[in-house]
Design an enzyme around this catalytic site. Sequence first.
Site, mmCIF file in Angstrom:
data_model
loop_
_atom_site.group_PDB
_atom_site.id
_atom_site.type_symbol
_atom_site.label_atom_id
_atom_site.label_comp_id
_atom_site.label_asym_id
_atom_site.label_seq_id
_atom_site.Cartn_x
_atom_site.Cartn_y
_atom_site.Cartn_z
ATOM 1 N N GLU A 183 43.092 39.225 1.121
ATOM 2 C CA GLU A 183 42.265 39.843 2.125
ATOM 3 C C GLU A 183 42.832 39.946 3.373
ATOM 4 O O GLU A 183 43.830 39.320 3.728
ATOM 5 C CB GLU A 183 40.963 38.753 2.091
ATOM 6 C CG GLU A 183 40.265 38.613 0.777
ATOM 7 C CD GLU A 183 39.016 37.584 0.931
ATOM 8 O OE1 GLU A 183 38.193 37.946 0.297
ATOM 9 O OE2 GLU A 183 39.398 36.341 1.497
ATOM 10 N N CYS A 225 43.830 40.599 11.037
ATOM 11 C CA CYS A 225 44.396 39.607 10.459
ATOM 12 C C CYS A 225 44.970 39.903 9.100
ATOM 13 O O CYS A 225 44.218 40.221 8.104
ATOM 14 C CB CYS A 225 43.482 38.208 10.559
ATOM 15 S SG CYS A 225 43.691 37.006 9.727
ATOM 16 N N CYS A 282 48.039 29.771 -1.546
ATOM 17 C CA CYS A 282 49.073 29.351 -0.322
ATOM 18 C C CYS A 282 49.357 27.917 -1.308
ATOM 19 O O CYS A 282 48.670 27.209 -1.735
ATOM 20 C CB CYS A 282 48.447 28.640 0.730
ATOM 21 S SG CYS A 282 49.484 28.006 2.212
ATOM 22 N N CYS A 286 46.393 22.035 2.907
ATOM 23 C CA CYS A 286 45.717 21.627 3.980
ATOM 24 C C CYS A 286 44.273 21.236 3.683
ATOM 25 O O CYS A 286 43.433 22.316 3.028
ATOM 26 C CB CYS A 286 45.761 22.625 5.168
ATOM 27 S SG CYS A 286 47.295 23.070 5.679
ATOM 28 N N CYS A 294 41.265 23.653 4.405
ATOM 29 C CA CYS A 294 41.326 25.187 4.254
ATOM 30 C C CYS A 294 41.050 25.715 2.554
ATOM 31 O O CYS A 294 41.504 25.026 1.930
ATOM 32 C CB CYS A 294 42.821 25.487 4.460
ATOM 33 S SG CYS A 294 43.233 27.293 4.220
ATOM 34 N N GLY A 312 47.809 32.427 3.010
ATOM 35 C CA GLY A 312 49.496 32.059 2.804
ATOM 36 C C GLY A 312 49.883 31.368 4.305
ATOM 37 O O GLY A 312 49.406 31.463 5.307
ATOM 38 N N GLU A 313 51.213 30.936 3.779
ATOM 39 C CA GLU A 313 52.071 30.392 4.777
ATOM 40 C C GLU A 313 53.196 31.507 5.106
ATOM 41 O O GLU A 313 54.066 31.586 4.403
ATOM 42 C CB GLU A 313 52.681 29.053 4.337
ATOM 43 C CG GLU A 313 53.637 28.326 5.202
ATOM 44 C CD GLU A 313 53.574 28.230 6.777
ATOM 45 O OE1 GLU A 313 52.345 27.935 7.141
ATOM 46 O OE2 GLU A 313 54.304 28.884 7.448
ATOM 47 N N SER A 359 51.067 32.600 12.607
ATOM 48 C CA SER A 359 50.697 31.476 12.774
ATOM 49 C C SER A 359 51.403 30.365 11.613
ATOM 50 O O SER A 359 51.516 31.015 10.175
ATOM 51 C CB SER A 359 49.255 31.286 12.505
ATOM 52 O OG SER A 359 48.663 29.985 12.136
ATOM 53 N N SER A 372 49.526 25.562 13.651
ATOM 54 C CA SER A 372 48.301 25.014 13.223
ATOM 55 C C SER A 372 48.441 23.346 13.541
ATOM 56 O O SER A 372 48.961 22.779 12.490
ATOM 57 C CB SER A 372 48.080 25.367 11.800
ATOM 58 O OG SER A 372 47.950 26.629 11.706
ATOM 59 N N PHE A 373 48.167 22.886 14.460
ATOM 60 C CA PHE A 373 48.619 21.745 15.001
ATOM 61 C C PHE A 373 47.409 20.654 14.229
ATOM 62 O O PHE A 373 47.689 19.657 13.760
ATOM 63 C CB PHE A 373 48.366 21.418 16.569
ATOM 64 C CG PHE A 373 49.344 20.478 16.944
ATOM 65 C CD1 PHE A 373 50.665 20.341 16.667
ATOM 66 C CD2 PHE A 373 48.705 19.387 17.909
ATOM 67 C CE1 PHE A 373 51.631 19.459 17.223
ATOM 68 C CE2 PHE A 373 49.572 18.414 18.336
ATOM 69 C CZ PHE A 373 50.874 18.305 18.092
ATOM 70 N N HIS A 374 46.096 20.831 14.942
ATOM 71 C CA HIS A 374 44.975 19.969 14.063
ATOM 72 C C HIS A 374 44.943 18.594 14.286
ATOM 73 O O HIS A 374 43.918 17.986 13.751
ATOM 74 C CB HIS A 374 44.842 20.398 12.693
ATOM 75 C CG HIS A 374 45.029 21.848 12.571
ATOM 76 N ND1 HIS A 374 44.240 22.871 13.247
ATOM 77 C CD2 HIS A 374 45.239 22.802 11.574
ATOM 78 C CE1 HIS A 374 44.366 24.073 12.913
ATOM 79 N NE2 HIS A 374 45.047 23.782 11.792
ATOM 80 N N ASN A 389 35.073 26.032 10.022
ATOM 81 C CA ASN A 389 34.243 26.870 9.164
ATOM 82 C C ASN A 389 34.279 26.425 7.660
ATOM 83 O O ASN A 389 35.056 26.197 7.057
ATOM 84 C CB ASN A 389 35.109 28.485 9.122
ATOM 85 C CG ASN A 389 35.169 28.920 10.423
ATOM 86 O OD1 ASN A 389 34.181 29.163 11.170
ATOM 87 N ND2 ASN A 389 36.352 29.347 10.989
ATOM 88 N N CYS A 436 38.350 32.494 9.947
ATOM 89 C CA CYS A 436 39.517 31.534 9.480
ATOM 90 C C CYS A 436 39.476 30.602 8.489
ATOM 91 O O CYS A 436 38.488 29.530 8.439
ATOM 92 C CB CYS A 436 39.970 30.757 10.849
ATOM 93 S SG CYS A 436 40.366 31.422 12.117
HETATM 94 N N1 SAH Z 1 49.104 29.118 6.897
HETATM 95 C C1 SAH Z 1 49.060 29.633 8.315
HETATM 96 C C2 SAH Z 1 48.272 30.895 8.642
HETATM 97 C C3 SAH Z 1 47.033 30.928 7.955
HETATM 98 S S1 SAH Z 1 45.771 30.007 8.540
HETATM 99 C C4 SAH Z 1 48.814 28.510 8.882
HETATM 100 O O1 SAH Z 1 48.394 27.437 8.342
HETATM 101 O O2 SAH Z 1 48.994 28.246 10.355
HETATM 102 C C5 SAH Z 1 45.281 30.497 10.035
HETATM 103 C C6 SAH Z 1 44.448 29.634 10.569
HETATM 104 O O3 SAH Z 1 43.076 29.012 10.345
HETATM 105 C C7 SAH Z 1 44.999 27.911 10.715
HETATM 106 O O4 SAH Z 1 45.136 27.539 12.067
HETATM 107 C C8 SAH Z 1 44.357 27.283 9.774
HETATM 108 O O5 SAH Z 1 44.733 25.720 9.855
HETATM 109 C C9 SAH Z 1 42.884 27.631 10.225
HETATM 110 N N2 SAH Z 1 42.221 27.211 9.291
HETATM 111 C C10 SAH Z 1 42.083 27.080 8.183
HETATM 112 N N3 SAH Z 1 41.021 26.931 7.364
HETATM 113 C C11 SAH Z 1 40.093 26.783 8.321
HETATM 114 C C12 SAH Z 1 38.770 26.430 8.281
HETATM 115 N N4 SAH Z 1 38.030 26.170 7.115
HETATM 116 N N5 SAH Z 1 38.192 26.496 9.589
HETATM 117 C C13 SAH Z 1 38.752 26.740 10.528
HETATM 118 N N6 SAH Z 1 40.107 27.090 10.433
HETATM 119 C C14 SAH Z 1 40.611 27.136 9.554
HETATM 120 FE FE1 SF4 Z 2 47.881 27.257 3.645
HETATM 121 FE FE2 SF4 Z 2 47.637 27.838 6.280
HETATM 122 FE FE3 SF4 Z 2 45.566 27.190 4.404
HETATM 123 FE FE4 SF4 Z 2 47.309 25.064 5.270
HETATM 124 S S1 SF4 Z 2 45.771 26.266 6.839
HETATM 125 S S2 SF4 Z 2 46.506 25.821 3.066
HETATM 126 S S3 SF4 Z 2 49.377 26.298 5.290
HETATM 127 S S4 SF4 Z 2 46.834 28.868 4.663
#
Ligand code: SAH
Ligand code: SF4
Length: 390
Positions: free
Chosen positions: A116, A129, A136, A140, A143, A192-193, A224, A246-248, A323, A366
């Site tokens: 997508e 985007c 992936c 995480c 996600c 994806g990463e 990212s 993606s610190f979190h 989300n 996201c």
């Molecule tokens: N894999 C890469 C890029 C894709 S994710 C990464 O992890 O950075 C893009 C962003 O969306 C990342 O910061 C990810 O942590 C965030 N993200 C993933 N799932 C989410 C969710 N359910 N709600 C909000 N942000 C989310």
């Molecule tokens: Fe992969 Fe990024 Fe989702 Fe983590 S947040 S599972 S690295 S797409």
Amino acid sequence: MPADAPITQDLLTIPRKMPEGALPNLIGLRREAMAAELARIGTPEKQIKMRVGQIWQWIYHKGATSFEDMTNLSKEYRALLAENFSLTRPDVVTRQVSKDGTRKYLLRIAGGHEVEAVYIPEKNRGTLCISSQVGCTLTCSFCHTGTQKLVRNLTAAEIVGQILVARDDLGEWGKPAGDKRLISNVVLMGMGEPLYNTDNVRDAMLIAMDNEGISLSRRRITLSTSGIVPEIIRAGQEIGCMLAISFHATTDEVRDKLVPINRKHKIAELLQACRDYPRLSNAERITFEYVMLKDVNDSDADARRLVQLIAGIPAKINLIPFNPWPGAPYERSDWERIESFAEIVNNAGYASPVRTPRGEDIMAACGQLKSATERARKSAAQIAKDIEGL
Ligand code: SAH
Ligand code: SF4
């Protein structure tokens, strides 16, 4: 997953061989690679450089989809190109348009896989985007993409092809570079990463930045990553685009659970790579993405730790309200909590826009991206078990 489980990429083996009858694609080839292809079909040595420039401009400035369109090349040469090469882009399977103007494209690529891409129009810019992998390999826990089992790396053609099909849809071929374009910015924040597919991402982004390519400024492209430290260093050297992390979480204990790659590359190591990222300045800051998960990472103490950790790094902090997706094991933090967190971050001198979820009605926000056909999702119970075991 047991705490000591190795984190592997576990990619499906992609057949290197082209499917029967498929011609090599000229999209996604860097200049040297295209020059080699043109030499292979007998293009005179002296003409190659010029031909590469012409073909690039047809593909990336004018959106040509067939060699027939390339009218400044001779008829014979166009026929020779068509006999030997293709200009294959991803197929658009569906396009959904949200109430807020966000557009989500479901794209089909070789092998029948789907990815997508999302277009987000804003007042002063439009951001596309794009995805770097089908699914992936990282998991995480918040996600949706991470629950998708099927994974393969996208080729450079498939990565840059997402920009091409979106430009087709938005009807913006031939426009000069800059913020007047509908697609003024590109973010690698889809599925994806990107730093598990660094070579292809690099090739695609170098084409996106090239003046004979898409002509997007380096500063309008943001990659990212969840924190693949050695590849961050390489991305800084070989791509040089903007970086988002993606610190979190603000402790290794919590980050190990949310972003499992943290078990391999701890927060201190990640932040060192950020400090070393080339060209950092007030104009070129690293974005720290922080998903707001209720009662998990959203306390005032977290906010204070966050600003302490990143002290000295030119940075912005992007707070992303979680989300939700079906079966997700988390809840979005309350607004008052997000505001209180944002205030601490702001008071420490960081811009901290709260990312308004866009395209929620079409699951385009996201972390909600997931191919429609890949329904081999882990059950909610399985995810809960995995998290417990971490
Ligand atoms: N894999 C890469 C890029 C894709 S994710 C990464 O992890 O950075 C893009 C962003 O969306 C990342 O910061 C990810 O942590 C965030 N993200 C993933 N799932 C989410 C969710 N359910 N709600 C909000 N942000 C989310
Ligand atoms: Fe992969 Fe990024 Fe989702 Fe983590 S947040 S599972 S690295 S797409």
